[in-house]
Design a protein around this motif. Structure first.
Motif, PDB file in Angstrom:
ATOM      1  N   ARG A 120     -22.313  29.330  23.476  1.00 13.44           N
ATOM      2  CA  ARG A 120     -22.278  28.063  22.759  1.00 13.44           C
ATOM      3  C   ARG A 120     -21.121  28.106  21.769  1.00 13.44           C
ATOM      4  NH1 ARG A 120     -25.308  27.080  26.231  1.00 13.44           N
ATOM      5  NH2 ARG A 120     -27.378  26.097  26.174  1.00 13.44           N
ATOM      6  N   VAL A 121     -20.623  26.946  21.379  1.00 16.29           N
ATOM      7  CA  VAL A 121     -19.566  26.850  20.374  1.00 16.29           C
ATOM      8  C   VAL A 121     -19.943  25.762  19.383  1.00 16.29           C
ATOM      9  CG1 VAL A 121     -17.134  26.373  19.910  1.00 16.29           C
ATOM     10  CG2 VAL A 121     -17.781  27.597  21.989  1.00 16.29           C
ATOM     11  N   GLY A 122     -19.886  26.118  18.113  1.00 13.88           N
ATOM     12  CA  GLY A 122     -20.156  25.147  17.057  1.00 13.88           C
ATOM     13  C   GLY A 122     -18.974  25.046  16.115  1.00 13.88           C
ATOM     14  N   ALA A 123     -18.862  23.931  15.428  1.00 14.60           N
ATOM     15  CA  ALA A 123     -17.788  23.739  14.455  1.00 14.60           C
ATOM     16  C   ALA A 123     -18.355  23.007  13.249  1.00 14.60           C
ATOM     17  CB  ALA A 123     -16.623  22.961  15.060  1.00 14.60           C
ATOM     18  N   GLY A 124     -17.721  23.226  12.102  1.00 17.70           N
ATOM     19  CA  GLY A 124     -18.224  22.591  10.889  1.00 17.70           C
ATOM     20  C   GLY A 124     -17.120  22.268   9.901  1.00 17.70           C
ATOM     21  N   VAL A 125     -17.400  21.278   9.069  1.00 17.75           N
ATOM     22  CA  VAL A 125     -16.519  20.905   7.962  1.00 17.75           C
ATOM     23  C   VAL A 125     -17.361  20.907   6.706  1.00 17.75           C
ATOM     24  CG1 VAL A 125     -15.046  19.123   6.973  1.00 17.75           C
ATOM     25  CG2 VAL A 125     -15.056  19.489   9.446  1.00 17.75           C
ATOM     26  N   GLY A 126     -16.886  21.602   5.664  1.00 15.12           N
ATOM     27  CA  GLY A 126     -17.679  21.710   4.444  1.00 15.12           C
ATOM     28  C   GLY A 126     -16.834  21.565   3.202  1.00 15.12           C
ATOM     29  N   VAL A 127     -17.518  21.418   2.087  1.00 17.53           N
ATOM     30  CA  VAL A 127     -16.847  21.314   0.792  1.00 17.53           C
ATOM     31  C   VAL A 127     -17.665  22.085  -0.228  1.00 17.53           C
ATOM     32  CG1 VAL A 127     -18.050  19.164   0.216  1.00 17.53           C
ATOM     33  CG2 VAL A 127     -15.882  19.721  -0.913  1.00 17.53           C
ATOM     34  N   GLY A 128     -16.966  22.756  -1.147  1.00 16.58           N
ATOM     35  CA  GLY A 128     -17.660  23.540  -2.160  1.00 16.58           C
ATOM     36  C   GLY A 128     -16.681  24.216  -3.092  1.00 16.58           C
ATOM     37  N   THR A 129     -17.110  25.286  -3.715  1.00 22.97           N
ATOM     38  CA  THR A 129     -16.275  25.966  -4.706  1.00 22.97           C
ATOM     39  C   THR A 129     -15.118  26.735  -4.072  1.00 22.97           C
ATOM     40  OG1 THR A 129     -17.816  27.851  -4.677  1.00 22.97           O
ATOM     41  CG2 THR A 129     -18.147  26.182  -6.372  1.00 22.97           C
ATOM     42  N   GLU A 130     -15.128  26.934  -2.766  1.00 21.83           N
ATOM     43  CA  GLU A 130     -13.984  27.530  -2.079  1.00 21.83           C
ATOM     44  C   GLU A 130     -12.961  26.475  -1.687  1.00 21.83           C
ATOM     45  OE1 GLU A 130     -15.369  31.446   0.332  1.00 21.83           O
ATOM     46  OE2 GLU A 130     -16.235  29.573   1.054  1.00 21.83           O
ATOM     47  N   GLY A 131     -13.312  25.205  -1.860  1.00 20.19           N
ATOM     48  CA  GLY A 131     -12.440  24.110  -1.466  1.00 20.19           C
ATOM     49  C   GLY A 131     -12.992  23.395  -0.255  1.00 20.19           C
ATOM     50  N   ILE A 132     -12.087  22.858   0.541  1.00 28.36           N
ATOM     51  CA  ILE A 132     -12.458  22.184   1.782  1.00 28.36           C
ATOM     52  C   ILE A 132     -12.303  23.180   2.922  1.00 28.36           C
ATOM     53  CG2 ILE A 132     -11.935  20.276   3.346  1.00 28.36           C
ATOM     54  CD1 ILE A 132     -10.749  18.817   0.908  1.00 28.36           C
ATOM     55  N   GLY A 133     -13.366  23.372   3.693  1.00 29.20           N
ATOM     56  CA  GLY A 133     -13.353  24.407   4.717  1.00 29.20           C
ATOM     57  C   GLY A 133     -13.628  23.892   6.112  1.00 29.20           C
ATOM     58  N   VAL A 134     -13.048  24.566   7.097  1.00 31.76           N
ATOM     59  CA  VAL A 134     -13.272  24.287   8.521  1.00 31.76           C
ATOM     60  C   VAL A 134     -13.522  25.624   9.218  1.00 31.76           C
ATOM     61  CG1 VAL A 134     -12.281  23.365  10.649  1.00 31.76           C
ATOM     62  CG2 VAL A 134     -11.783  22.250   8.463  1.00 31.76           C
ATOM     63  N   ASP A 135     -14.497  25.673  10.107  1.00 32.28           N
ATOM     64  CA  ASP A 135     -14.753  26.920  10.824  1.00 32.28           C
ATOM     65  C   ASP A 135     -15.254  26.654  12.231  1.00 32.28           C
ATOM     66  OD1 ASP A 135     -17.832  27.256  11.095  1.00 32.28           O
ATOM     67  OD2 ASP A 135     -17.570  26.691   9.005  1.00 32.28           O
ATOM     68  N   VAL A 136     -15.169  27.689  13.061  1.00 32.88           N
ATOM     69  CA  VAL A 136     -15.679  27.662  14.433  1.00 32.88           C
ATOM     70  C   VAL A 136     -16.625  28.847  14.591  1.00 32.88           C
ATOM     71  CG1 VAL A 136     -15.085  27.804  16.874  1.00 32.88           C
ATOM     72  CG2 VAL A 136     -13.589  26.569  15.306  1.00 32.88           C
ATOM     73  N   LEU A 157     -20.592  28.006  -3.509  1.00 32.66           N
ATOM     74  CA  LEU A 157     -21.600  26.980  -3.235  1.00 32.66           C
ATOM     75  C   LEU A 157     -20.980  26.013  -2.246  1.00 32.66           C
ATOM     76  CD1 LEU A 157     -24.327  25.578  -3.855  1.00 32.66           C
ATOM     77  CD2 LEU A 157     -23.151  24.367  -5.702  1.00 32.66           C
ATOM     78  N   LYS A 158     -21.611  25.837  -1.098  1.00 34.01           N
ATOM     79  CA  LYS A 158     -21.002  25.022  -0.050  1.00 34.01           C
ATOM     80  C   LYS A 158     -22.042  24.199   0.694  1.00 34.01           C
ATOM     81  CE  LYS A 158     -17.629  26.632   2.446  1.00 34.01           C
ATOM     82  NZ  LYS A 158     -16.815  27.402   3.430  1.00 34.01           N
ATOM     83  N   VAL A 159     -21.686  22.952   0.972  1.00 32.85           N
ATOM     84  CA  VAL A 159     -22.477  22.076   1.833  1.00 32.85           C
ATOM     85  C   VAL A 159     -21.588  21.703   3.014  1.00 32.85           C
ATOM     86  CG1 VAL A 159     -23.655  19.859   2.034  1.00 32.85           C
ATOM     87  CG2 VAL A 159     -23.821  21.157  -0.087  1.00 32.85           C
ATOM     88  N   SER A 160     -22.094  21.848   4.221  1.00 29.95           N
ATOM     89  CA  SER A 160     -21.282  21.552   5.402  1.00 29.95           C
ATOM     90  C   SER A 160     -22.075  20.769   6.426  1.00 29.95           C
ATOM     91  CB  SER A 160     -20.737  22.847   6.029  1.00 29.95           C
ATOM     92  OG  SER A 160     -21.801  23.681   6.445  1.00 29.95           O
ATOM     93  N   PHE A 161     -21.341  20.086   7.282  1.00 33.25           N
ATOM     94  CA  PHE A 161     -21.926  19.340   8.381  1.00 33.25           C
ATOM     95  C   PHE A 161     -21.453  19.980   9.674  1.00 33.25           C
ATOM     96  CE2 PHE A 161     -21.615  16.467   4.795  1.00 33.25           C
ATOM     97  CZ  PHE A 161     -22.910  15.955   4.738  1.00 33.25           C
ATOM     98  N   ARG A 162     -22.418  20.249  10.571  1.00 33.20           N
ATOM     99  CA  ARG A 162     -22.170  21.034  11.767  1.00 33.20           C
ATOM    100  C   ARG A 162     -22.277  20.187  13.021  1.00 33.20           C
ATOM    101  NH1 ARG A 162     -19.943  25.322   9.975  1.00 33.20           N
ATOM    102  NH2 ARG A 162     -20.154  26.031  12.155  1.00 33.20           N
ATOM    103  N   GLY A 163     -21.552  20.602  14.036  1.00 32.57           N
ATOM    104  CA  GLY A 163     -21.651  19.971  15.332  1.00 32.57           C
ATOM    105  C   GLY A 163     -21.607  20.998  16.435  1.00 32.57           C
ATOM    106  N   ARG A 164     -22.329  20.779  17.503  1.00 34.81           N
ATOM    107  CA  ARG A 164     -22.314  21.699  18.653  1.00 34.81           C
ATOM    108  C   ARG A 164     -21.399  21.127  19.717  1.00 34.81           C
ATOM    109  NH1 ARG A 164     -25.732  21.883  23.035  1.00 34.81           N
ATOM    110  NH2 ARG A 164     -27.301  20.625  21.978  1.00 34.81           N
ATOM    111  N   ILE A 165     -20.370  21.900  20.064  1.00 28.77           N
ATOM    112  CA  ILE A 165     -19.399  21.445  21.057  1.00 28.77           C
ATOM    113  C   ILE A 165     -19.894  21.745  22.467  1.00 28.77           C
ATOM    114  CG2 ILE A 165     -17.024  21.724  21.866  1.00 28.77           C
ATOM    115  CD1 ILE A 165     -16.269  22.540  19.008  1.00 28.77           C
ATOM    116  N   LEU A 166     -20.447  22.969  22.661  1.00 30.00           N
ATOM    117  CA  LEU A 166     -20.977  23.365  23.969  1.00 30.00           C
ATOM    118  C   LEU A 166     -22.439  23.742  23.851  1.00 30.00           C
ATOM    119  CD1 LEU A 166     -18.028  25.621  25.250  1.00 30.00           C
ATOM    120  CD2 LEU A 166     -18.504  23.245  25.871  1.00 30.00           C
TER     121      LEU A 166
END
Length: 257
Positions: free
Chosen positions: A40-56, A248-257
């Motif tokens: 499976r592959v997931g991706a997310g976009v978040g915001v918090g004290t590290e800044g704006i983040g993107v991950d896979v 401290l981070k809040v992110s929204f996730r999505g499943r690609i596969l």
């Protein structure tokens, strides 16, 4: 007759238990198959004290999920005044200089999340590391008055905590505060990197261990402490606090596969 009834009840109970075991086993196999190694592959976009983040992210097992990503901290500028000490014409002077503190950095990270109650809860603990973004705060300043004094043979330093950043011949100060380039990380929270449904949300609380901040000056390098013992001013306290950077981070996730 009573023994026959008891035997019949026992048979029914055994059959029922076998059916329940079969359903449980099928469910467990289904859950394990859903989170197989990199299936499976997931991706997310978040915001918090590290800044704006993107991950896979990809699963390793039903209980482990791994992610790689990067974070960008937008420019945060702080305008303030700082003490400047020095000598000119054989006399000691204390001045004030307008300085700007600029907080921004880009970091890359690798983290592994463990879901100890994978079937019942999205609670996780995570461990990993961040690299890059060692220059935490950039400090710049200028004074025409000090430029004139230095031209007349004076020497001045901007005081930052226990350190002094030299003022150059143009009356400029350029330096900052930096931390370790490699920073271990520990955290916990709720939410799956790879949602079982198509979309999901996630909350994370953790700490980045970045070591004791060091003051540096452009063209000079790391500065040594001027004083033998720690001072008790606000800047020094702030620098001590920065040894452990809160995440401290809040992110929204999505499943690609």
């Amino acid at each position: 007759m009573k023994n026959v009834k008891n035997l019949s009840f026992a048979k029914s109970l055994i059959v029922g238990l076998m059916l329940m075991a079969g359903v449980t086993t099928a469910s467990a196999q289904e859950n394990s198959a859903f989170f197989g190694l990199a299936n499976r592959v997931g991706a997310g976009v978040g915001v918090g004290t590290e800044g704006i983040g993107v991950d896979v992210a990809v699963p390793v097992t039903k209980y482990l999920q791994a992610r790689v990503g990067f974070n960008v901290m937008p420019n945060i500028n702080i305008n303030t005044t700082a003490d400047v000490s020095g000598t000119a014409a054989g006399y000691s002077y204390n001045e004030q200089m307008d300085v700007k503190g600029k907080f921004s950095r880009t970091t890359f990270d690798f983290k592994v999340d463990c879901y100890p109650f994978a079937n019942a809860s999205s609670f996780f603990v995570t461990a990993g590391f961040s690299v890059g973004g060692d220059k935490l705060v950039k400090i710049t300043g200028h004074s025409d008055q000090l430029k004139q004094h230095i031209a007349e043979g004076g020497k001045y330093n901007l005081e930052i905590g226990d350190y002094q950043i030299p003022v150059d011949a143009n009356g400029d100060v350029s330096g900052g505060v930096k931390v370790k380039n490699f920073r271990p990380y520990l955290g916990l929270g709720f939410g799956r990197l790879i949602p079982k449904k198509r979309f999901g949300a996630r909350f994370e609380l953790g700490a980045q261990f970045q070591g004791k901040p060091v003051v540096y000056a452009d063209g000079v390098g790391d500065l040594t402490k001027v004083m033998d013992q720690d001072t008790d001013d606000d800047i020094s306290k702030f620098m001590d606090w920065l040894q452990v950077y809160p995440v401290l981070k809040v992110s929204f996730r999505g499943r690609i596969l």
